[in-house]
Motif scaffolding. Sequence first.
Motif, PDB file in Angstrom:
ATOM      1  N   PRO A  59      22.509  36.653  10.311  1.00  0.00           N
ATOM      2  CA  PRO A  59      21.615  37.187   9.393  1.00  0.00           C
ATOM      3  C   PRO A  59      20.622  37.872  10.619  1.00  0.00           C
ATOM      4  O   PRO A  59      20.133  38.624  10.754  1.00  0.00           O
ATOM      5  N   LEU A  60      21.150  37.249  12.022  1.00  0.00           N
ATOM      6  CA  LEU A  60      19.756  37.824  13.124  1.00  0.00           C
ATOM      7  C   LEU A  60      20.059  38.963  13.961  1.00  0.00           C
ATOM      8  O   LEU A  60      19.186  40.117  13.862  1.00  0.00           O
ATOM      9  N   ALA A 115      28.542  37.782   7.757  1.00  0.00           N
ATOM     10  CA  ALA A 115      27.613  38.641   8.379  1.00  0.00           C
ATOM     11  C   ALA A 115      25.929  36.727   9.635  1.00  0.00           C
ATOM     12  O   ALA A 115      25.951  37.825   9.130  1.00  0.00           O
ATOM     13  N   ARG A 128      21.470  31.057  12.015  1.00  0.00           N
ATOM     14  CA  ARG A 128      21.579  30.649  10.689  1.00  0.00           C
ATOM     15  C   ARG A 128      23.075  31.144  10.021  1.00  0.00           C
ATOM     16  O   ARG A 128      22.396  31.714   9.306  1.00  0.00           O
ATOM     17  N   SER A 153      34.787  35.299  11.887  1.00  0.00           N
ATOM     18  CA  SER A 153      35.223  35.080  10.674  1.00  0.00           C
ATOM     19  C   SER A 153      35.463  33.526  10.972  1.00  0.00           C
ATOM     20  O   SER A 153      35.654  32.490  11.492  1.00  0.00           O
ATOM     21  N   ASN A 163      23.307  40.664  12.769  1.00  0.00           N
ATOM     22  CA  ASN A 163      24.457  40.551  12.053  1.00  0.00           C
ATOM     23  C   ASN A 163      26.163  41.000  12.762  1.00  0.00           C
ATOM     24  O   ASN A 163      26.927  41.925  12.756  1.00  0.00           O
ATOM     25  N   SER A 181      24.742  30.399   7.907  1.00  0.00           N
ATOM     26  CA  SER A 181      25.083  29.800   6.435  1.00  0.00           C
ATOM     27  C   SER A 181      23.855  30.808   5.513  1.00  0.00           C
ATOM     28  O   SER A 181      24.241  30.989   4.636  1.00  0.00           O
ATOM     29  N   GLN A 182      22.989  31.773   6.555  1.00  0.00           N
ATOM     30  CA  GLN A 182      21.926  32.706   5.613  1.00  0.00           C
ATOM     31  C   GLN A 182      22.691  34.145   5.632  1.00  0.00           C
ATOM     32  O   GLN A 182      22.052  34.880   5.322  1.00  0.00           O
ATOM     33  N   GLY A 183      23.209  34.459   5.794  1.00  0.00           N
ATOM     34  CA  GLY A 183      24.421  36.017   5.838  1.00  0.00           C
ATOM     35  C   GLY A 183      25.206  36.336   5.195  1.00  0.00           C
ATOM     36  O   GLY A 183      25.405  35.158   3.608  1.00  0.00           O
ATOM     37  N   ILE A 184      24.706  37.774   5.529  1.00  0.00           N
ATOM     38  CA  ILE A 184      26.372  38.424   3.512  1.00  0.00           C
ATOM     39  C   ILE A 184      27.697  37.919   4.420  1.00  0.00           C
ATOM     40  O   ILE A 184      28.475  37.939   4.638  1.00  0.00           O
ATOM     41  N   VAL A 185      28.805  36.704   2.942  1.00  0.00           N
ATOM     42  CA  VAL A 185      29.219  36.804   3.207  1.00  0.00           C
ATOM     43  C   VAL A 185      30.452  37.635   1.749  1.00  0.00           C
ATOM     44  O   VAL A 185      30.243  38.456   1.399  1.00  0.00           O
ATOM     45  N   HIS A 186      31.669  38.330   3.102  1.00  0.00           N
ATOM     46  CA  HIS A 186      32.490  39.511   2.435  1.00  0.00           C
ATOM     47  C   HIS A 186      33.674  39.178   3.119  1.00  0.00           C
ATOM     48  O   HIS A 186      34.147  38.860   4.285  1.00  0.00           O
TER      49      HIS A 186
END
Lengths: 113, 825
Positions: A68-69, A66, A54, A75, A71, A56-61
């Motif tokens: 979450p499962l 990125a 998912r 884009s 990394n 939507s659960q990752g880190i936005v930079h």
Amino acid sequence: MTTAEWLDIGWVDQIPVRGSRTVQVEGGDDIAVFRTAEGKVFALLDRCPHKHGRLSQGIVHGGAVACPLHNWRISLATGEALGEDKGCTPTVPVKIDGGRVLICRASTLKAAA
Amino acid sequence: MEHRPLKAETDMREHLVVIGNGMAGCRAVEELLARDPTRYRVTIFGAEPRVNYNRIMLSPVLAGEKCFEDIVINDAGWYADNGIALIAGDPVVAIDRETKTVTTRGGVSESYDKLLIATGSDPFIIPVPGKDLPGVIAFRDMDDVDTMLAAADAGGDAVVIGGGLLGLEAAHGLTLRGMKVTVIHLMPTLMERQLDEAAGWLLKNALEARGQTILTGADTAEIIGEGKVEGVKLKDGTLIPASLVVMAVGIRPSVALARDAGLAVGRGIQVDDHMVTSDPAVLAVGECVEHDGQVYGLVAPLWDMCRSLADGLVEKPTGYRGSVTSTKLKVSGIDVFSAGDFSGGDGCEDIVLRDASRGVYKRVIVKDDRIVGAVLYGDTADGGWYFDLLKKQEDVSELRDLLIFGHAFAAGGGAADPKTAVAALSDDAEICGCNGVTKGQVVSCIAKGAHSLDAVRGTCKASASCGSCTGLVENLLALTLGDDVQSGPKTMCKCTSFGHDDVRREIVAQGMRSIPEVMQKLHWTTPDGCSSCRPALNYYLLCALPGEYVDDQQSRFVNERLHANIQKDGTYSVVPRMWGGLTNPTELRAIADVVEKYNAPMVKVTGGQRLDIFGIKKEDLPAVWADLNAAGMVSGHAYGKALRTVKTCVGSEWCRFGTQDSTGLGVKLERMSWGSWMPHKFKIAVSGCPRNCAEATIKDFGVVCVDSGYELHVGGNGGIHVRATDLLCKVANEQEAMDYCAAFIQLYREEARYLERTAPWIERVGVDYVKARIIDDEAGREALRARFLYSQSFSQDDPWAQRAEGAEAEHHAPMARFIPQGEFA
């Protein structure tokens, strides 16, 4: 103001900066809506091309998220995996109108199906 | 017609009527006159009772740097000299396109051949209660400035709503005029449309240093007052007193007149490339228009528009192609510049230069060898040069390496190769400004055996402070040693040249308080870091500033953000805490009820003596937690870089071999340590005898009870590389076991690198070092323990209970639901 082409999903402020929210599509997959540090809003299918994490659960930079499962970096603008990884997540056109977030109905249906 | 002896009747030229005596209307007329001074007879209507002045200079007027006369563009003589009729102070209220006439509020009618609408924009007033109270104003015209100056004369508190360009300029002016100013900004970053997070943070600091109070992420609920404004109330309940409220939250194209006249209006009055509206006799220009889907709220596009408009009016059409804009903040002493698109994205490369000691941040965004955007803070001298390259779409590949150093360096005297440039420096040239180290000193230090960046930093201190000269030192190493340079410690990630230890040391030494501050002071090369450094910085700050640092949720890995473990199908697993591995009927019943109520497909007994409930949906997590809380259970932190579990055996209470109350000690250790954030996960076990049923010798901290006391073991791991613990020491009683445990945890928290378990950490620093700190240094041990307990006084709030009560609900609920009407193909 939801129209034939655009779905009104809420205020821009409802999406945390450097974060995301989801739009549930009944009968289909979720759409993830992201807001970057610079305030740009993007929408993608909430599914990493790798192992369907998912996003939507990752880190936005920067302009990427990125997963979450494992990394993978995806884009936000194109849905393409960045770096060495290969794969692409469907994107959904977004526009902002008077602080409201509108996502393209046809692309949403196509991505979520 | 001869019986109406008006000038209009004798002047047979086409009549151009301009609605709007502002910057756009008058500029259009100036451009027209420059091309053909006699072709049109011109009449200008202005709503304000003044001649044409430079609206963007209102800020310096407010700040006392200029007076009204200084900002007049065209005085009365200009109108007279050019035969222009000015009707000021009487706004046009209607356009009749049938009869080609306009009518003012005062009843004046004028017919036109060509009509130009240049009505500009209206300030947006947020629809909150109290918005109409006397003392609530916008910042748009000279009347607003007069109101502000009158308020400032009376002194007191002012609130500016809106931390954009205009709002900050108003706040600056009012501060200089002696008012105590609070800026309320809805977004987390000031001027977020022009600046990125890093530059926004620098700006906020600079403004706060000038005495303004800046509240970001602040939402106005209402403006209060009896008969006049007395204060502003925020949605979080904060009340800010104010005798003046300036609303500067944005502008909207002023289109009412055009819309009433039946012209095509979208966000603005729609025009073609020649600024002609849907009626060929009516033109429009400036902030009130929409061209190719774009509306502009800045002055520069207006100059381009007016040129195209005038070209069209004299029938030599060129066509307007849209504008790329740049902005500069007009606050004296604070230099901010931004241009183009700085949102990054695919194929975009960021070139970032940060000079912490000078307070400089420069970021140039390059795509396909062309500049697409620039953000400059502190040193904006090259703003114009970057903007020029951007507008001309020039290929910058030749300049790429030196681009960020600015025009002088990239185009002129600077040598093309940075290494050659360093070689050309004299031995007296200063390399490290922070520590006053010259090139000669660095080279001699390298010659004496410092063959790595770290060694240079350790001996002559060059680049050991702010790090901005790291590149120069690296070049000197390469020049002096050729291929013999030893690579230094691994950097934290690709965003920085510093390693974890350097970053931590500097956070503490310089008293840094936020992630943007660390990135600025340590010269991060990316605007907002990456998924490696952000969680690490968040932890280092949290550890350094217990009770003060506000956790950045967006820098947390998902499990720590949602307080549950994400599984491969996107659902979560939930592990409630069971102190020391003990449970009871109430807890078991509550867990069983949760499993049934939320259809959890699996429950697993974990290796750490807990129950793990699998398959919970993100949306259901708060309700699950509420049910578990009701039975007295809190988060088990099975998801965190934190204390996981304290595993125990039954000990002397039941076991015939047990020597001490291992279960009781386990519960006490868990009560002491739960909730603390650590560099990585942390496991504890207590075994009641050397048979070691709780497997204490493969835990981060293990206690093995013996007849004569408690053996304390550290640094074990049962993962990929199994590592048995090292024996730290033996203590006599439970209290000592607790104290040593607390000190050890704190040493690990303060000194291990983020994502480094105790096993590799101890391998790296050596168990003797840990013994020296924990056993030999009694005062140091006591201080470590005290710091841990102090930190714990802030961290033992159950995150589940907060979420169950509705905190941060946005993490759990979808933003919207869409039900297709049989639309799936």
